[in-house]
Design a protein around this motif. Structure first.
Motif, PDB file in Angstrom:
ATOM      1  N   HIS A  94      10.984   3.776 -12.276  1.00 24.69           N
ATOM      2  CA  HIS A  94       9.884   2.563 -12.479  1.00 24.69           C
ATOM      3  C   HIS A  94      10.740   1.629 -12.229  1.00 24.69           C
ATOM      4  CE1 HIS A  94       6.406   4.707 -14.613  1.00 24.69           C
ATOM      5  NE2 HIS A  94       7.447   5.483 -14.884  1.00 24.69           N
ATOM      6  N   ARG A 140       4.994  13.516 -13.110  1.00 29.36           N
ATOM      7  CA  ARG A 140       4.387  14.060 -14.308  1.00 29.36           C
ATOM      8  C   ARG A 140       4.013  15.229 -13.897  1.00 29.36           C
ATOM      9  NH1 ARG A 140       0.234  11.168 -13.052  1.00 29.36           N
ATOM     10  NH2 ARG A 140      -0.636  13.031 -11.709  1.00 29.36           N
ATOM     11  N   THR A 177       1.074  -1.371   0.219  1.00 29.16           N
ATOM     12  CA  THR A 177      -0.620  -0.166   0.327  1.00 29.16           C
ATOM     13  C   THR A 177       0.898   1.590   0.259  1.00 29.16           C
ATOM     14  OG1 THR A 177      -2.071  -0.972   1.081  1.00 29.16           O
ATOM     15  CG2 THR A 177      -2.461   1.249   1.207  1.00 29.16           C
ATOM     16  N   THR A 201       6.980  -4.553  -7.458  1.00 29.22           N
ATOM     17  CA  THR A 201       5.689  -5.143  -7.567  1.00 29.22           C
ATOM     18  C   THR A 201       6.490  -7.081  -7.618  1.00 29.22           C
ATOM     19  OG1 THR A 201       5.331  -3.077  -8.679  1.00 29.22           O
ATOM     20  CG2 THR A 201       4.130  -5.895  -9.362  1.00 29.22           C
ATOM     21  N   LEU A 238       4.534   5.396  -5.393  1.00 28.24           N
ATOM     22  CA  LEU A 238       4.269   5.053  -6.939  1.00 28.24           C
ATOM     23  C   LEU A 238       3.501   6.123  -7.500  1.00 28.24           C
ATOM     24  CD1 LEU A 238       5.229   3.771  -9.374  1.00 28.24           C
ATOM     25  CD2 LEU A 238       3.709   2.050  -9.233  1.00 28.24           C
ATOM     26  N   GLU A 239       2.451   6.508  -6.341  1.00 26.21           N
ATOM     27  CA  GLU A 239       1.053   7.080  -7.291  1.00 26.21           C
ATOM     28  C   GLU A 239       1.549   8.709  -6.735  1.00 26.21           C
ATOM     29  OE1 GLU A 239      -2.069   8.072  -9.093  1.00 26.21           O
ATOM     30  OE2 GLU A 239      -1.429   6.416  -9.025  1.00 26.21           O
ATOM     31  N   HIS A 240       2.634   9.293  -5.551  1.00 22.91           N
ATOM     32  CA  HIS A 240       2.602  10.216  -5.448  1.00 22.91           C
ATOM     33  C   HIS A 240       4.021  10.517  -6.435  1.00 22.91           C
ATOM     34  CE1 HIS A 240       3.755  13.660  -2.928  1.00 22.91           C
ATOM     35  NE2 HIS A 240       5.144  13.482  -3.142  1.00 22.91           N
ATOM     36  N   TYR A 241       4.546   9.122  -6.469  1.00 18.52           N
ATOM     37  CA  TYR A 241       6.139   9.678  -7.303  1.00 18.52           C
ATOM     38  C   TYR A 241       5.291   9.831  -8.766  1.00 18.52           C
ATOM     39  CZ  TYR A 241       9.384   9.050 -11.251  1.00 18.52           C
ATOM     40  OH  TYR A 241      10.440   8.892 -12.050  1.00 18.52           O
ATOM     41  N   ARG A 242       4.349   9.266  -9.197  1.00 22.95           N
ATOM     42  CA  ARG A 242       4.140   9.400 -11.191  1.00 22.95           C
ATOM     43  C   ARG A 242       3.194  11.218 -10.955  1.00 22.95           C
ATOM     44  NH1 ARG A 242       0.598   3.762 -11.396  1.00 22.95           N
ATOM     45  NH2 ARG A 242       2.899   2.546 -12.629  1.00 22.95           N
ATOM     46  N   THR A 243       2.698  11.222  -9.925  1.00 22.24           N
ATOM     47  CA  THR A 243       1.710  12.635  -9.924  1.00 22.24           C
ATOM     48  C   THR A 243       3.417  13.514  -9.427  1.00 22.24           C
ATOM     49  OG1 THR A 243      -0.262  12.135  -8.185  1.00 22.24           O
ATOM     50  CG2 THR A 243       0.181  14.412  -8.681  1.00 22.24           C
ATOM     51  N   HIS A 267       2.680   1.447  -3.736  1.00 19.09           N
ATOM     52  CA  HIS A 267       1.480   1.539  -4.113  1.00 19.09           C
ATOM     53  C   HIS A 267       1.125   3.176  -4.324  1.00 19.09           C
ATOM     54  CE1 HIS A 267      -0.009  -1.193  -7.027  1.00 19.09           C
ATOM     55  NE2 HIS A 267      -0.089  -1.852  -5.636  1.00 19.09           N
ATOM     56  N   ASP A 268       0.712   3.794  -2.719  1.00 21.64           N
ATOM     57  CA  ASP A 268       0.994   5.271  -2.759  1.00 21.64           C
ATOM     58  C   ASP A 268       2.383   6.159  -2.949  1.00 21.64           C
ATOM     59  OD1 ASP A 268      -1.824   4.945  -1.455  1.00 21.64           O
ATOM     60  OD2 ASP A 268      -1.038   4.642   0.343  1.00 21.64           O
TER      61      ASP A 268
END
Length: 330
Positions: free
Chosen positions: A278, A190, A176, A285, A182-187, A179-180
């Motif tokens: 990545h 980006r 979790t 993962t 990764l999502e934070h890094y992606r955001t 994922h958080d």
């Protein structure tokens, strides 16, 4: 009923013998003289008849005629014959009964031998069953030990499963968080890429504008140089000055080109860092998927172990039931 062959004449001889010996001919004495055989009632009846015959014969002998005496003698003989016939029939019946009794005795003897053989077989079977029962008790004790061992294994497996469950929860929490992250890094990546792209685009546009301006300036200066060349004699000093400015302008253009190159290098480095991040996320993962596979294997092992324990419990219950039935039958 008198015994077979017991007649009044035999009783009379036994009585006369006792009287000759000076003994009182009682019923018991006569029976003893007959060999302890015969019914006391029959002996009493015969003794009474003999006494009556002897008591009446003395008084009637003188008054009876020879014809009557002969008739009485014939009647007595006839009665004696009938009595003897009855005695013979009774003797034959007694012999038949004795034969039947002997046959029944032989049958009972055979049945007794059969029962004794059955008893011996039952005794051997009981001994065998007792041995088997002892072996069964040992087997039951061993089964109890096995059940206790399996129970301990279940407790150990349960403890390990609890640890695996904690590890799984930890992995899920890490997943979790990953994922958080990764999502934070992606955001963030980006947004950073968008910002850098906008900044890069602005810088490129600015550099292009400056370059166009420099080019225009160079064109203007080139025209001026051409014009100055035409007026070489008069504009030598201005030409030198214009050349110096041109060199400065070209140097500035080179600086702008270097700045552009640095911006492009920073952009390439940012792309490389993004690819590395990545790859790290992909590796995490894969590790999480491996941990999930391990958890599923442990869960499957626990299920199989629980099934084995249930099977052992069922077998032990059936075995104890059969042992209880065998003990009750014994």
């Amino acid at each position: 009923m008198a015994r077979a062959g017991l007649t009044r004449s035999a009783i009379k001889r036994a009585r006369d013998t006792l009287v000759a010996q000076g003994q009182h001919p009682s019923i018991d004495a006569v029976r003893i003289a007959l060999g302890n055989t015969g019914s006391k009632t029959t002996i009493h009846r015969y003794l009474k008849e003999l006494e009556e015959e002897e008591g009446t014969s003395l008084t009637r002998a003188a008054s009876l005629s020879d014809t009557i005496q002969d008739l009485v003698a014939r009647l007595a003989a006839r009665l004696h014959e009938e009595a003897q016939t009855l005695v013979d029939q009774q003797a034959a019946a007694s012999a038949t009964q004795r034969q039947q009794a002997q046959t029944e005795m032989a049958k009972l003897t055979t049945e007794l031998a059969t029962l004794q053989a059955q008893l011996a077989a039952a005794t051997a079977t009981l001994s065998s069953e007792q041995g088997a029962h002892a072996e069964t008790r040992l087997a039951l004790h061993q089964r109890d030990l096995d059940v206790e061992r399996l129970t301990q294994q279940v407790r150990d497996q349960t403890a390990r499963l609890a640890e695996q469950e904690g590890f799984r929860q930890s992995l899920e929490e890490k997943l979790t968080h990953a994922h958080d992250a990764l999502e934070h890094y992606r955001t963030a990546s980006r947004e950073q890429r968008e910002q850098e792209a906008r900044r890069h685009e602005q810088q490129v546009q600015q550099l292009q504008a400056e370059l166009r301006q420099v080019n225009q300036t160079a064109i203007v200066k080139q025209n001026e140089i051409t014009q100055l060349n035409k007026d070489n004699a008069r504009l030598v000093t201005e030409a030198g000055t214009a050349g110096k400015r041109l060199r400065e302008t070209l140097a500035h253009a080179e600086q702008l080109q270097e700045t552009l190159n640095r911006v492009l290098a920073d952009h390439a480095r940012t792309e490389a860092e993004r690819d590395a991040l990545h790859a790290t996320v992909s590796l995490q993962t894969k590790e999480l998927e491996s941990a999930r596979a391990s958890l599923e294997a442990v869960t499957e092992q626990r299920t199989k172990l629980a099934a084995q324990i249930d099977a052992h419990q069922l077998l032990l219950t059936d075995y104890r039931t059969q042992l209880g039935l065998g003990a009750a039958a014994g």
